[in-house]
Scaffold this motif. Sequence first.
Motif, PDB file in Angstrom:
ATOM      1  N   ALA A  46       0.833  -1.203   0.000  1.00  0.00           N
ATOM      2  CA  ALA A  46       0.000   0.000   0.000  1.00  0.00           C
ATOM      3  C   ALA A  46       0.871   1.257   0.000  1.00  0.00           C
ATOM      4  O   ALA A  46       0.551   2.239  -0.681  1.00  0.00           O
ATOM      5  N   LEU A  47       1.976   1.216   0.722  1.00  0.00           N
ATOM      6  CA  LEU A  47       2.894   2.360   0.759  1.00  0.00           C
ATOM      7  C   LEU A  47       3.532   2.579  -0.610  1.00  0.00           C
ATOM      8  O   LEU A  47       3.680   3.715  -1.061  1.00  0.00           O
ATOM      9  N   TYR A  48       3.902   1.500  -1.281  1.00  0.00           N
ATOM     10  CA  TYR A  48       4.466   1.595  -2.627  1.00  0.00           C
ATOM     11  C   TYR A  48       3.455   2.247  -3.569  1.00  0.00           C
ATOM     12  O   TYR A  48       3.799   3.172  -4.321  1.00  0.00           O
ATOM     13  N   ALA A  51       3.154   6.008  -2.735  1.00  0.00           N
ATOM     14  CA  ALA A  51       4.304   6.780  -3.201  1.00  0.00           C
ATOM     15  C   ALA A  51       4.303   6.889  -4.726  1.00  0.00           C
ATOM     16  O   ALA A  51       4.617   7.949  -5.289  1.00  0.00           O
ATOM     17  N   LEU A  52       3.959   5.808  -5.395  1.00  0.00           N
ATOM     18  CA  LEU A  52       3.925   5.802  -6.856  1.00  0.00           C
ATOM     19  C   LEU A  52       2.883   6.782  -7.386  1.00  0.00           C
ATOM     20  O   LEU A  52       3.132   7.502  -8.363  1.00  0.00           O
ATOM     21  N   ALA A  53       1.727   6.842  -6.736  1.00  0.00           N
ATOM     22  CA  ALA A  53       0.679   7.782  -7.143  1.00  0.00           C
ATOM     23  C   ALA A  53       1.157   9.228  -6.990  1.00  0.00           C
ATOM     24  O   ALA A  53       0.932  10.065  -7.885  1.00  0.00           O
ATOM     25  N   LEU A  54       1.832   9.535  -5.890  1.00  0.00           N
ATOM     26  CA  LEU A  54       2.378  10.885  -5.692  1.00  0.00           C
ATOM     27  C   LEU A  54       3.446  11.201  -6.734  1.00  0.00           C
ATOM     28  O   LEU A  54       3.498  12.310  -7.277  1.00  0.00           O
ATOM     29  N   LYS A  55       4.291  10.228  -7.027  1.00  0.00           N
ATOM     30  CA  LYS A  55       5.334  10.420  -8.037  1.00  0.00           C
ATOM     31  C   LYS A  55       4.712  10.680  -9.407  1.00  0.00           C
ATOM     32  O   LYS A  55       5.122  11.582 -10.127  1.00  0.00           O
ATOM     33  N   GLN A  56       3.697   9.897  -9.767  1.00  0.00           N
ATOM     34  CA  GLN A  56       3.034  10.059 -11.064  1.00  0.00           C
ATOM     35  C   GLN A  56       2.382  11.426 -11.179  1.00  0.00           C
ATOM     36  O   GLN A  56       2.378  12.024 -12.241  1.00  0.00           O
ATOM     37  N   GLU A  57       1.838  11.906 -10.080  1.00  0.00           N
ATOM     38  CA  GLU A  57       1.151  13.196 -10.093  1.00  0.00           C
ATOM     39  C   GLU A  57       2.117  14.367 -10.220  1.00  0.00           C
ATOM     40  O   GLU A  57       1.828  15.342 -10.909  1.00  0.00           O
ATOM     41  N   HIS A  58       3.274  14.274  -9.577  1.00  0.00           N
ATOM     42  CA  HIS A  58       4.161  15.433  -9.482  1.00  0.00           C
ATOM     43  C   HIS A  58       5.524  15.271 -10.152  1.00  0.00           C
ATOM     44  O   HIS A  58       6.153  16.269 -10.492  1.00  0.00           O
ATOM     45  N   LEU A  59       6.016  14.064 -10.293  1.00  0.00           N
ATOM     46  CA  LEU A  59       7.392  13.856 -10.768  1.00  0.00           C
ATOM     47  C   LEU A  59       7.440  12.799 -11.877  1.00  0.00           C
ATOM     48  O   LEU A  59       8.180  11.824 -11.776  1.00  0.00           O
ATOM     49  N   ARG A  60       6.697  12.997 -12.913  1.00  0.00           N
ATOM     50  CA  ARG A  60       6.629  11.981 -13.969  1.00  0.00           C
ATOM     51  C   ARG A  60       7.984  11.671 -14.592  1.00  0.00           C
ATOM     52  O   ARG A  60       8.243  10.555 -15.004  1.00  0.00           O
ATOM     53  N   ASN A  61       8.857  12.671 -14.696  1.00  0.00           N
ATOM     54  CA  ASN A  61      10.148  12.475 -15.352  1.00  0.00           C
ATOM     55  C   ASN A  61      11.251  11.981 -14.414  1.00  0.00           C
ATOM     56  O   ASN A  61      12.372  11.741 -14.858  1.00  0.00           O
ATOM     57  N   ALA A  62      10.935  11.853 -13.142  1.00  0.00           N
ATOM     58  CA  ALA A  62      11.938  11.361 -12.185  1.00  0.00           C
ATOM     59  C   ALA A  62      12.141   9.863 -12.406  1.00  0.00           C
ATOM     60  O   ALA A  62      11.286   9.187 -12.978  1.00  0.00           O
ATOM     61  N   PRO A  63      13.266   9.336 -11.961  1.00  0.00           N
ATOM     62  CA  PRO A  63      13.521   7.897 -12.116  1.00  0.00           C
ATOM     63  C   PRO A  63      12.432   7.050 -11.455  1.00  0.00           C
ATOM     64  O   PRO A  63      11.799   7.480 -10.490  1.00  0.00           O
ATOM     65  N   ALA A  64      12.238   5.860 -11.978  1.00  0.00           N
ATOM     66  CA  ALA A  64      11.235   4.946 -11.421  1.00  0.00           C
ATOM     67  C   ALA A  64      11.613   4.536 -10.001  1.00  0.00           C
ATOM     68  O   ALA A  64      12.786   4.461  -9.655  1.00  0.00           O
ATOM     69  N   ILE A  65      10.592   4.270  -9.196  1.00  0.00           N
ATOM     70  CA  ILE A  65      10.806   3.780  -7.838  1.00  0.00           C
ATOM     71  C   ILE A  65      10.743   2.260  -7.888  1.00  0.00           C
ATOM     72  O   ILE A  65       9.787   1.694  -8.405  1.00  0.00           O
ATOM     73  N   HIS A 121       8.892  14.377   0.907  1.00  0.00           N
ATOM     74  CA  HIS A 121      10.287  14.746   1.191  1.00  0.00           C
ATOM     75  C   HIS A 121      11.252  13.782   0.492  1.00  0.00           C
ATOM     76  O   HIS A 121      12.201  14.206  -0.167  1.00  0.00           O
ATOM     77  N   GLU A 122      10.999  12.495   0.637  1.00  0.00           N
ATOM     78  CA  GLU A 122      11.902  11.497   0.025  1.00  0.00           C
ATOM     79  C   GLU A 122      11.795  11.506  -1.496  1.00  0.00           C
ATOM     80  O   GLU A 122      12.804  11.347  -2.189  1.00  0.00           O
ATOM     81  N   LEU A 123      10.602  11.709  -2.032  1.00  0.00           N
ATOM     82  CA  LEU A 123      10.455  11.804  -3.492  1.00  0.00           C
ATOM     83  C   LEU A 123      11.191  13.026  -4.041  1.00  0.00           C
ATOM     84  O   LEU A 123      11.788  12.959  -5.120  1.00  0.00           O
ATOM     85  N   ALA A 124      11.143  14.116  -3.317  1.00  0.00           N
ATOM     86  CA  ALA A 124      11.814  15.338  -3.772  1.00  0.00           C
ATOM     87  C   ALA A 124      13.312  15.122  -3.911  1.00  0.00           C
ATOM     88  O   ALA A 124      13.964  15.743  -4.764  1.00  0.00           O
ATOM     89  N   HIS A 125      13.864  14.220  -3.119  1.00  0.00           N
ATOM     90  CA  HIS A 125      15.301  13.925  -3.233  1.00  0.00           C
ATOM     91  C   HIS A 125      15.644  13.256  -4.561  1.00  0.00           C
ATOM     92  O   HIS A 125      16.803  13.255  -4.971  1.00  0.00           O
TER      93      HIS A 125
END
Length: 168
Positions: A46-48, A51-65, A121-125
Amino acid sequence: MTALKYLQAYPAALQDQVRQLIAKDQLGEYLQQRYPERHDVQSDKALYSYALALKQEHLRNAPAIDKVLFDNRLDLTHRALGLHTSISRVQGGNLKSKKEIRIAALFKEAAPQFLKMIVVHELAHFKESDHNKAFYKLCEHMLPGYHQVEFDLRVYLTYRDLAGKARE
């Protein structure tokens, strides 16, 4: 005077307000009023997804988790509420990089805003490695009111410490 180890970087006036709440035994009430509910993200899976949903919403071009999990070994003595890592391994003739986020297990019982703040915070890194102006601007973009939630999270950690000492 109560030492506020999680709030040392904040202005003395703010620290004094927290001390007054502690002296009046109202710190728990303050937190309960502002953050009454608990989130339902209880498993690593559920945590994955969270986090993936937040990444998709804000950081689409960031490396995959590759992995996101609650970690019982992260604790406040090492000042780590969350951890982001990038592990490089040689597989055949290629170099593979794996991105991981580990969140302290104490956040299983926390308010949803606190969990989101740590994940943000961790995604922003993934985009900004240092805690600089661009990093905090990105955090604020992903979570409006980020700085207030971070402050309240530090108040929550102070409250947890005080509650732990009261049980001893």
